[in-house]
Scaffold this motif. Structure first.
Motif, PDB file in Angstrom:
ATOM      1  N   GLY A  68     108.464 -27.051   8.972  1.00 46.50           N
ATOM      2  CA  GLY A  68     108.614 -25.609   8.789  1.00 46.50           C
ATOM      3  C   GLY A  68     109.976 -25.211   9.333  1.00 46.50           C
ATOM      4  O   GLY A  68     110.768 -26.067   9.733  1.00 46.50           O
ATOM      5  N   PRO A  69     110.271 -23.920   9.398  1.00 48.28           N
ATOM      6  CA  PRO A  69     111.567 -23.467   9.894  1.00 48.28           C
ATOM      7  C   PRO A  69     111.749 -23.786  11.378  1.00 48.28           C
ATOM      8  O   PRO A  69     110.776 -23.960  12.111  1.00 48.28           O
ATOM      9  N   ALA A  70     112.996 -23.858  11.813  1.00 48.85           N
ATOM     10  CA  ALA A  70     113.321 -24.057  13.231  1.00 48.85           C
ATOM     11  C   ALA A  70     114.258 -22.930  13.646  1.00 48.85           C
ATOM     12  O   ALA A  70     115.406 -22.883  13.210  1.00 48.85           O
ATOM     13  N   PHE A  71     113.727 -22.005  14.451  1.00 49.85           N
ATOM     14  CA  PHE A  71     114.518 -20.878  14.952  1.00 49.85           C
ATOM     15  C   PHE A  71     114.597 -20.989  16.465  1.00 49.85           C
ATOM     16  O   PHE A  71     113.574 -21.094  17.145  1.00 49.85           O
ATOM     17  N   TYR A  72     115.812 -20.943  16.987  1.00 45.97           N
ATOM     18  CA  TYR A  72     115.998 -20.944  18.446  1.00 45.97           C
ATOM     19  C   TYR A  72     117.202 -20.077  18.787  1.00 45.97           C
ATOM     20  O   TYR A  72     118.203 -20.081  18.069  1.00 45.97           O
ATOM     21  N   THR A  73     117.127 -19.356  19.874  1.00 49.04           N
ATOM     22  CA  THR A  73     118.331 -18.742  20.405  1.00 49.04           C
ATOM     23  C   THR A  73     118.217 -18.578  21.908  1.00 49.04           C
ATOM     24  O   THR A  73     117.133 -18.679  22.480  1.00 49.04           O
ATOM     25  N   GLN A  74     119.359 -18.327  22.531  1.00 52.30           N
ATOM     26  CA  GLN A  74     119.335 -18.135  23.978  1.00 52.30           C
ATOM     27  C   GLN A  74     118.695 -16.793  24.311  1.00 52.30           C
ATOM     28  O   GLN A  74     118.471 -15.954  23.447  1.00 52.30           O
ATOM     29  N   SER A  75     118.391 -16.626  25.560  1.00 51.25           N
ATOM     30  CA  SER A  75     117.666 -15.446  26.010  1.00 51.25           C
ATOM     31  C   SER A  75     118.418 -14.150  25.686  1.00 51.25           C
ATOM     32  O   SER A  75     119.638 -14.114  25.700  1.00 51.25           O
ATOM     33  N   GLY A  76     117.642 -13.100  25.396  1.00 54.61           N
ATOM     34  CA  GLY A  76     118.229 -11.802  25.093  1.00 54.61           C
ATOM     35  C   GLY A  76     117.163 -10.732  25.149  1.00 54.61           C
ATOM     36  O   GLY A  76     116.041 -10.985  25.581  1.00 54.61           O
ATOM     37  N   GLY A  77     117.503  -9.542  24.688  1.00 53.79           N
ATOM     38  CA  GLY A  77     116.539  -8.446  24.653  1.00 53.79           C
ATOM     39  C   GLY A  77     115.448  -8.735  23.621  1.00 53.79           C
ATOM     40  O   GLY A  77     115.525  -9.727  22.895  1.00 53.79           O
ATOM     41  N   PRO A  78     114.395  -7.879  23.576  1.00 57.41           N
ATOM     42  CA  PRO A  78     113.291  -8.100  22.630  1.00 57.41           C
ATOM     43  C   PRO A  78     113.789  -8.361  21.208  1.00 57.41           C
ATOM     44  O   PRO A  78     114.738  -7.741  20.746  1.00 57.41           O
TER      45      PRO A  78
END
Ligand SMILES: [Zn+2]
Length: 516
Positions: A68-78
């Motif tokens: 399936g898709p792979a979504f990741y990002t560093q910490s942030g607001g909602p």
């Protein structure tokens, strides 16, 4: 057996003014198609990498992988709804393509909040369950800092969190998740024990390298070695999440419901019992600068400005330390970092060797002080470097255009965005050798410790303003009922252990039989 892998991973910070929209995810992480997941994670020290290595090992010979898709990002607001919609539409397509699935493995952080949902992971799993039915086994891996709700544990079969902080067992956590899911697929039955622990403490107040939290993890590991437990996760909920009913959590898997009950209860008691020992020891910026000014050690004092750590969702744009140093401690030789795209670009426009007036900091977070300085442009950089920090060795980091601006005795690394916060290379790659300074600002919680151990003198956590402040009482919670420590301190907290039987369900019967 057909197993689908997917990733949807970010740590939210409710107090962060950084908007986690699709552009932010793409700039600071990835939003990959199903067809790209395998190449991205196959050889990575990530949870998905660990899942893949187990599922491709000889003992799982009959497993067919789907993605399936792979979504990741560093910490942030909602996270904004456009990201959730984009992820869900790709996942839905992958689920439809895969037709029959025996299992789904998801790599989450565990503390993802959106503008609509406080518990995005539970919502995603609920929707996945609706599509795939009760006979599909759903397993998820998470960070140790996840918010684990009863709702999430109810809709999943298997949940495994990191057991280390700083996090160095990402791949192993994925592997644990995959192994447990395979056991369920192979017909094994075991019992899950879940205990919500009413506490939330600063991430800077513990580590699994030493101290009481290490002892707790060691004790839980002994339960696994002795055979009392199959697996355990002890969650210290990250405290910058403003949701209705926060809690830390213990999740265990055992062969019998008695062991699940007893072990989860013991671990939860011990976690709650150490709450008073997990208070962040914070110092004013002035007090730390004073130490640096009078230090006789030849090693720099580390000022930990974790309140402005982009690892924890803050924008990294605070000039609070620079402000104090400029005005009150001009003699202290210091290095600091501030995310301020306009100032970095202004340094490029001015050129190396010029002295200009710059406005630094306070570009995103209204709590972050902004200072006016006369600065000398020492060097200009493309902002890229190769990480050497634990858990991310070898990965490419890009800060955007960066400049070193000297203000009095302070070298300020000014960049577009901060990443690799705890990695000593973050300064070194830009000509700043930490050992040449009296004081070095590190905008990270605990991740810096391994890399800085050999070069640092004393380290102090600063009581500085910001979205990831260690002084939790200083944060402006509006949604939370705050029925947890440190707001409520009950000598005898009620922490009932909820039990679930975990087994592969055939057909459409009830998935979870509530024991006891
Ligand atoms: Zn974490």
């Amino acid at each position: 057996m057909r197993v689908l892998l997917t990733e949807f991973r970010q740590e939210s910070n409710s107090f962060s003014p950084v908007e986690s929209d699709l552009r932010f995810w793409q700039l600071n992480g990835w939003t990959l198609e199903a067809s790209e997941l395998y190449a991205k994670h196959k050889s990575e020290e990530s949870a998905l990498g660990g899942m893949i290595s187990v599922l491709e090992s000889p003992e799982s010979f009959n497993v067919e992988l789907r993605f399936g898709p792979a979504f990741y990002t560093q910490s942030g607001g909602p996270v904004t709804q456009d990201v959730i919609d984009a992820y869900w539409s790709k996942l839905k397509a992958a689920l439809a393509d895969a037709e029959h699935l025996d299992a789904i493995l998801i790599s989450f952080h565990g503390a993802l909040q959106s503008q609509r949902f406080d518990d995005v992971e539970a919502e995603i799993v609920r929707q996945v369950r609706e599509k795939v039915g009760d006979s599909c086994v759903i397993g998820a891996s998470t960070d140790l800092h996840g918010y684990i709700s009863e709702r999430l544990i109810d809709s999943l079969d298997v949940l495994c969190g990191y057991q280390t902080y700083p996090h160095v067992d990402l791949a192993e956590t994925g592997a644990r998740t995959a192994r447990l899911v395979l056991s369920v697929l192979n017909g094994e039955e075991f019992h899950c024990g879940y205990a919500a622990v009413p506490m939330m403490v600063s991430a800077a107040s513990y580590t699994t390298n030493s101290g009481p939290f290490k002892e707790l993890i060691t004790r839980a590991q002994a339960m696994v070695v002795s055979g009392r437990l199959r697996d355990f996760s002890i969650y210290q909920m990250q405290p910058w999440l403003d949701i209705d009913h926060p809690n830390s959590t213990v999740v265990v898997y055992a062969a019998t419901s008695d062991e699940a009950q007893n072990c989860a209860g013991e671990l939860a008691d011990e976690l709650y019992g150490m709450r008073h020992d997990l208070t962040a020891d914070v110092h004013t910026i002035s007090a730390i600068a004073e130490r640096a000014a009078s230090s006789e050690s030849h090693k720099p004092v580390i000022l930990v400005d974790s309140a402005d750590s982009s690892n924890a969702g803050a924008p990294g744009d605070s000039a609070a330390v620079l402000d104090v140093l400029m005005h009150d401690y001009p003699q202290v030789r210091a290095a600091t970092i501030i995310a301020d795209p306009a100032a970095a670009d202004a340094a490029f426009a001015a050129g190396i060797g010029s002295t200009e007036s710059f406005s630094l900091g306070g570009t995103v977070d209204p709590r972050a002080p902004r200072v006016q300085v006369h600065g000398f442009v020492r060097s200009l950089h493309d902002g890229t470097f190769i990480a050497q920090g634990v858990g991310s060795v070898g990965s490419d980091i890009d800060l955007g255009r960066a400049a070193v601006i000297r203000v009095g005795n302070v070298d300020v690394l000014v960049c577009h965005a901060i990443s690799g916060n705890g990695d000593p290379q973050l300064y070194r790659a830009f000509g700043i050798d930490q050992q040449m300074y009296d004081l070095v600002v590190v905008k990270a919680n605990t991740s810096y410790k391994a890399g800085y151990e050999s070069i640092a003198g004393e380290s102090y956590l600063a009581d500085s303003p910001g979205a990831a402040a260690s002084n939790l009482l200083s944060l402006n919670f509006t949604k939370s009922n705050l029925a947890v420590y440190p707001w409520v301190d009950d000598e005898i907290a009620k922490m009932p252990v909820l039990l679930r039987k975990v087994s592969r369900k055939v057909g459409h019967g009830h998935r979870h039989n509530r024991a006891n």
